[in-house]
Design an enzyme around this catalytic site. Structure first.
Site, mmCIF file in Angstrom:
data_model
loop_
_atom_site.group_PDB
_atom_site.id
_atom_site.type_symbol
_atom_site.label_atom_id
_atom_site.label_comp_id
_atom_site.label_asym_id
_atom_site.label_seq_id
_atom_site.Cartn_x
_atom_site.Cartn_y
_atom_site.Cartn_z
ATOM 1 C CG ASP A 141 -1.894 -1.247 1.296
ATOM 2 O OD1 ASP A 141 -2.331 -1.604 0.177
ATOM 3 O OD2 ASP A 141 -2.421 -1.588 2.246
ATOM 4 C CG ASP A 173 -6.869 -1.685 -1.536
ATOM 5 O OD1 ASP A 173 -7.087 -2.904 -1.758
ATOM 6 O OD2 ASP A 173 -5.799 -1.521 -0.851
#
Length: 283
Positions: A141, A173
């Protein structure tokens, strides 16, 4: 509905997967983890911040020994199911907006499946103590929207007293989040009734415009009149010899006779009229 090809929607999925994986690999090889390698993109609220996520989207995890393995297997089945559903929607002629949204969701699912399945082996980022690096890779991330961070007040149930920071996520995401939001916002358009052009309306009667020029019942049916007055009299009419008459009994012979001399005899379901013999022939 018009049957559509799913290939252009899968093309968007492939492009988003390539973008997601490219950014993740660039962050892994060219950024330091944590605050040391943080890069400000737009002031203090949008940053690039490299973290490893062992769980689901936005850092959520399954608190179980085999939680990561179960999550990876679930992602694999979800990826296949979403792909099949996208093909089915395209063949049924679903709205393009729904198909684009599903292609984004599929891209996000595949992107995170790649991380979970292979990163533990090729990037060696599986958590310490994992039974196998396969299906235990950690998701990379990097997008940090720093809206608020700090300690949650003690009076808040469950999370009171804990430190909170805006979740850090990745492009996969984001694809899932945007796709789901599009479906929720436009669900009435995507799943509502088909447009009026696609519905076969029942025909209950003639068109009002055409009905105005159609003949009425009184015009199409002539009133009953006594036709006997129009029949010619047998005076001055030559008699037809019996030998010239047809032999077939089923034929209908109509002679100019008076009404009181006509006798109806049904033979072989046809109306036949016997021939009246002339006085000279009867003698």
């Amino acid at each position: 509905m018009i049957r559509k090809s799913p290939y252009k929607f899968f093309l968007l999925t492939l492009l988003l997967i390539a973008l997601d994986q490219g950014v993740k690999l660039a962050v892994h090889f060219y950024m330091a983890p944590g605050f040391a390698g943080q890069v400000k993109v737009a002031g203090e609220w949008l940053k690039l911040h490299y973290v490893l996520n062992p769980g689901m989207a936005f850092g959520m995890q399954l608190g179980h020994e085999y939680g990561k393995l179960l999550l990876s297997i679930f992602r694999l089945f979800a990826m296949v199911g979403i792909g099949y559903y996208l093909i089915s929607l395209a063949h049924r002629g679903a709205p393009n907006g729904l198909l684009w949204a599903m292609s984004m969701i599929l891209a996000g699912a595949v992107g995170n499946v790649i991380d979970s399945t292979f990163y533990g082996v090729f990037l060696n980022n599986a958590p310490y103590g994992s039974p196998t690096p396969w299906f235990h890779g950690q998701v990379i991330d990097m997008i940090f929207v720093d809206v608020w961070e700090g300690f949650i007040p003690e009076w808040v149930p469950v999370w009171g007293g804990q430190y909170y920071s805006t979740p850090i996520f990745n492009i996969a995401d984001s694809c899932i989040f945007i796709g789901v939001c599009l479906i929720l916002f436009f669900q009435r358009r995507f799943f509502g009734e088909p447009p009026i052009d696609d519905v076969l309306l029942p025909v209950s009667g003639p068109d009002p415009v055409e009905a105005s020029v159609l003949p009425t019942e009184n015009e199409t049916q002539e009133p009953y009149t006594n036709r006997s007055a129009d029949l010619p009299s047998d005076e001055n009419q030559p008699h037809t010899p019996e030998s010239d008459l047809p032999d077939n009994e089923n034929h209908v012979l109509v002679l100019p006779l008076q009404d009181d001399t006509i006798q109806e005899i049904h033979k072989a379901d046809e109306l036949t009229i016997p021939v009246r013999q002339s006085p000279t022939e009867s003698e």
